[in-house]
Design an enzyme around this catalytic site. Sequence first.
Site, PDB file in Angstrom:
ATOM      1  N   ASP A  39       1.047  -0.983  -0.016  1.00 12.54           N
ATOM      2  CA  ASP A  39       0.081  -0.001   0.075  1.00 12.54           C
ATOM      3  C   ASP A  39       0.991   1.247   0.019  1.00 12.54           C
ATOM      4  O   ASP A  39       1.688   1.502   0.837  1.00 12.54           O
ATOM      5  CB  ASP A  39      -0.681  -0.077   1.269  1.00 12.54           C
ATOM      6  CG  ASP A  39      -2.231   0.874   1.209  1.00 12.54           C
ATOM      7  OD1 ASP A  39      -2.112   1.696   0.344  1.00 12.54           O
ATOM      8  OD2 ASP A  39      -2.875   0.748   2.023  1.00 12.54           O
ATOM      9  N   ASP A  40       0.883   2.095  -1.280  1.00  8.77           N
ATOM     10  CA  ASP A  40       1.637   3.176  -0.992  1.00  8.77           C
ATOM     11  C   ASP A  40       2.982   2.963  -1.096  1.00  8.77           C
ATOM     12  O   ASP A  40       3.786   3.820  -0.592  1.00  8.77           O
ATOM     13  CB  ASP A  40       1.278   4.346   0.179  1.00  8.77           C
ATOM     14  CG  ASP A  40      -0.022   4.855  -0.281  1.00  8.77           C
ATOM     15  OD1 ASP A  40      -0.656   4.408  -0.986  1.00  8.77           O
ATOM     16  OD2 ASP A  40      -0.421   5.889   0.630  1.00  8.77           O
ATOM     17  N   CYS A  74      -5.383   3.662  -4.295  1.00  4.84           N
ATOM     18  CA  CYS A  74      -5.669   2.693  -3.449  1.00  4.84           C
ATOM     19  C   CYS A  74      -7.297   1.982  -4.073  1.00  4.84           C
ATOM     20  O   CYS A  74      -7.079   1.053  -4.458  1.00  4.84           O
ATOM     21  CB  CYS A  74      -5.893   2.793  -2.190  1.00  4.84           C
ATOM     22  SG  CYS A  74      -6.470   4.425  -1.332  1.00  4.84           S
ATOM     23  N   ARG A  83      -7.503  -1.294  -6.267  1.00  9.62           N
ATOM     24  CA  ARG A  83      -8.449  -2.381  -5.717  1.00  9.62           C
ATOM     25  C   ARG A  83      -9.473  -2.954  -6.327  1.00  9.62           C
ATOM     26  O   ARG A  83      -9.880  -4.072  -6.615  1.00  9.62           O
ATOM     27  CB  ARG A  83      -8.633  -2.224  -4.124  1.00  9.62           C
ATOM     28  CG  ARG A  83      -7.396  -2.043  -3.411  1.00  9.62           C
ATOM     29  CD  ARG A  83      -7.540  -1.083  -2.044  1.00  9.62           C
ATOM     30  NE  ARG A  83      -6.475  -0.957  -1.729  1.00  9.62           N
ATOM     31  CZ  ARG A  83      -5.262  -1.419  -1.066  1.00  9.62           C
ATOM     32  NH1 ARG A  83      -5.719  -2.675  -0.768  1.00  9.62           N
ATOM     33  NH2 ARG A  83      -4.266  -0.921  -0.950  1.00  9.62           N
ATOM     34  N   LYS A 136      -6.179  -4.890   3.818  1.00  9.20           N
ATOM     35  CA  LYS A 136      -6.968  -3.903   3.214  1.00  9.20           C
ATOM     36  C   LYS A 136      -8.233  -4.067   2.260  1.00  9.20           C
ATOM     37  O   LYS A 136      -7.736  -4.447   1.327  1.00  9.20           O
ATOM     38  CB  LYS A 136      -6.293  -2.565   3.208  1.00  9.20           C
ATOM     39  CG  LYS A 136      -6.797  -1.299   2.742  1.00  9.20           C
ATOM     40  CD  LYS A 136      -5.759  -0.328   2.751  1.00  9.20           C
ATOM     41  CE  LYS A 136      -6.090   0.986   1.747  1.00  9.20           C
ATOM     42  NZ  LYS A 136      -5.274   2.173   1.723  1.00  9.20           N
ATOM     43  N   HIS A 172     -11.245  -1.514   1.479  1.00  8.19           N
ATOM     44  CA  HIS A 172     -11.257  -0.276   0.798  1.00  8.19           C
ATOM     45  C   HIS A 172     -12.249  -0.135  -0.435  1.00  8.19           C
ATOM     46  O   HIS A 172     -11.922   0.761  -1.339  1.00  8.19           O
ATOM     47  CB  HIS A 172     -10.049   0.259   0.707  1.00  8.19           C
ATOM     48  CG  HIS A 172     -10.071   1.886   0.826  1.00  8.19           C
ATOM     49  ND1 HIS A 172      -8.861   2.461   0.400  1.00  8.19           N
ATOM     50  CD2 HIS A 172     -10.727   2.570   1.601  1.00  8.19           C
ATOM     51  CE1 HIS A 172      -9.268   3.843   0.648  1.00  8.19           C
ATOM     52  NE2 HIS A 172     -10.294   3.823   1.614  1.00  8.19           N
ATOM     53  N   HIS A 230       1.654   2.323   3.872  1.00  7.97           N
ATOM     54  CA  HIS A 230       0.748   3.613   4.002  1.00  7.97           C
ATOM     55  C   HIS A 230       0.986   4.155   5.332  1.00  7.97           C
ATOM     56  O   HIS A 230       1.097   3.567   6.203  1.00  7.97           O
ATOM     57  CB  HIS A 230      -0.541   3.142   3.784  1.00  7.97           C
ATOM     58  CG  HIS A 230      -1.527   4.113   3.456  1.00  7.97           C
ATOM     59  ND1 HIS A 230      -1.915   4.952   4.447  1.00  7.97           N
ATOM     60  CD2 HIS A 230      -2.294   4.470   2.525  1.00  7.97           C
ATOM     61  CE1 HIS A 230      -3.084   5.833   3.966  1.00  7.97           C
ATOM     62  NE2 HIS A 230      -3.193   5.505   2.767  1.00  7.97           N
ATOM     63  N   ASP A 252      -0.315  -0.763  -4.784  1.00  9.20           N
ATOM     64  CA  ASP A 252      -1.454  -0.100  -5.386  1.00  9.20           C
ATOM     65  C   ASP A 252      -1.448   1.111  -6.072  1.00  9.20           C
ATOM     66  O   ASP A 252      -2.085   1.687  -6.889  1.00  9.20           O
ATOM     67  CB  ASP A 252      -2.628  -0.098  -4.175  1.00  9.20           C
ATOM     68  CG  ASP A 252      -2.126   0.760  -3.151  1.00  9.20           C
ATOM     69  OD1 ASP A 252      -1.123   1.173  -2.999  1.00  9.20           O
ATOM     70  OD2 ASP A 252      -2.936   1.191  -2.266  1.00  9.20           O
ATOM     71  N   ASN A 253      -0.296   2.009  -5.865  1.00  6.25           N
ATOM     72  CA  ASN A 253       0.107   2.977  -6.338  1.00  6.25           C
ATOM     73  C   ASN A 253       1.559   3.493  -6.146  1.00  6.25           C
ATOM     74  O   ASN A 253       2.070   2.560  -5.491  1.00  6.25           O
ATOM     75  CB  ASN A 253      -0.817   4.114  -6.068  1.00  6.25           C
ATOM     76  CG  ASN A 253      -1.125   4.328  -4.409  1.00  6.25           C
ATOM     77  OD1 ASN A 253      -2.176   3.952  -3.962  1.00  6.25           O
ATOM     78  ND2 ASN A 253      -0.074   4.684  -3.762  1.00  6.25           N
ATOM     79  N   LYS A 298       1.595   9.120  -6.335  1.00  4.16           N
ATOM     80  CA  LYS A 298       0.182   8.728  -5.980  1.00  4.16           C
ATOM     81  C   LYS A 298      -0.992   9.425  -6.663  1.00  4.16           C
ATOM     82  O   LYS A 298      -0.859  10.955  -6.203  1.00  4.16           O
ATOM     83  CB  LYS A 298       0.035   8.178  -4.466  1.00  4.16           C
ATOM     84  CG  LYS A 298      -1.402   7.911  -3.952  1.00  4.16           C
ATOM     85  CD  LYS A 298      -1.401   7.740  -2.429  1.00  4.16           C
ATOM     86  CE  LYS A 298      -2.524   7.449  -2.046  1.00  4.16           C
ATOM     87  NZ  LYS A 298      -2.739   7.366  -0.519  1.00  4.16           N
TER      88      LYS A 298
END
Length: 520
Positions: free
Chosen positions: A42-43, A80, A84, A140, A142, A232, A336-337, A381
């Site tokens: 994540d991130d 994110c 996803r 996660k 989301h 993240h 995710d990014n 991001k």
Amino acid sequence: MVPKPYVALGAALLVSLAGTIFLSFQKQQAPARPNIIIIMADDMGYSDIGSYGGEIRTPNLDALAQNGLRFRQFYNAARCCPTRAALLTGKYPHQAGMGHMVVTGNATPAPGPYQGYLNESTTIAEALREKGYSTYMAGKWHVGEKPEHWPRKRGFDRYFGLISGANSYFEILPQEKNIRQIVLDDSPWTPPATGFYMTDAITDYARTFLKNHFTQQKEKPFFLYVAYTAPHWPLHALPEDIARYEGRYDKGWDVLNQERFARMKRLGIIDKSYQLSERDAAIPAWEQVANKKEWSRKMAVYAAMVDRMDQGIGQLVGQLRASGQLDNTLIFFLSDNGGCHENIDGKKFNDPKVPIGERGSYVAYDKSWAFASNTPFRKYKSWAHEGGIATPLIVHWPAVVKQKGQITSQVGHVVDLMATCLDVAKVQKPDQDLPGQSLLPVLKNKNLTKERTLYWEHEGNRAVRKGNWKLVSGKPENKWELFNLAQDPSETRNLAATNPGKVAELRQQYEQWAAQVGVK
């Protein structure tokens, strides 16, 4: 005495029978449909992990890379929630109801591209479970805040994780109890008062799901989606992991950027066509920074978070190996990014007296370190420039991937993961109009036959890539830029002024796609 001709005939029949039995046995023992694991950070930036040029200690991911395949040009959906949604449905985010971000609270938006939760599109878990897979998720979610949109309603047999987007790694903060939920299956779950760390909890529950599967449903293949919240914000890590990086980043982001760029070249992740992007004008030179120790500590904690995630991945791989399932398990790892530029309001939850990284602190590593995380690319991001959408992709599958340690330049996108998983699982696509392509030919060391045209839009940041040409526009400028990624993968030379015909062509294609999927 049996005549010789009959002896010969009998021997021939025995050989034939033996061959038939052997072939039948081989057929029965043929490899079953593979287990599938998708692991998402994540991130996390493009160059953070060791096998993509980073100095962060990631031996387990590096081992997967050395025994598998790395993609040089793989894309997510810039942020994110959109990524996803695209991963879970194999569709562009707007097609899945997630053109922007998840809807929180009691809002009830109209159905459509921006409804803020997954629509009725079939998820990868639903498609695989219908065809005999056991399906698990840890991490996660989301893509749907209300219980009717939670993972077990979208095809997962078991679930543990954070329904929302971000939270303290050590606790549920009192101020966030009504908007941040950790869930086990369909019930809210409260962390213990001490000894809890979110990254470890995600790993532990993923391992528990696998352990139960191997003892109770070992005759079935499984699909496991592990969506770590690391790295993240908030920057939270365990002391023993932080200690490993204390002082490592005292040289600052400018030196780190250069070091990673050189290492990426040595590894072959990039070649001479890549140029190092200039530092964002909003980021000061490291020499001009007054509070260097504080900034260095931020990156040390960030690195510790990635390190801990890698440790958990190593435990998952070890469990597969001990169960004899590693060779026939297809593993993907991606982010995710790109690295996150966000400057969060630390005053809301942050106690300035608590050292960065410990329980009670609540900060991010900001644009300055995200610049280094995204080496060698521009932006961060949320943008559709390479710094926002380029991700590492490691694929490990010993039964099929034989080009161990190789790096491919073939282009892939997160929408391809569902198409690939359905292909290897021998499951028909629930929707024949899914935009993704199966990457199985690439895993078998073959070329994709169709030229890719890929699209992005998030918060007005837009892009289309057709072949090696990319047209991209970022806010607030809202001006189209044109790049030839074969010659300039880092987007340093804007060719729009000298190629108006190509700009017009790609812009028209983007606008047709935008109208089709419902971009505002």
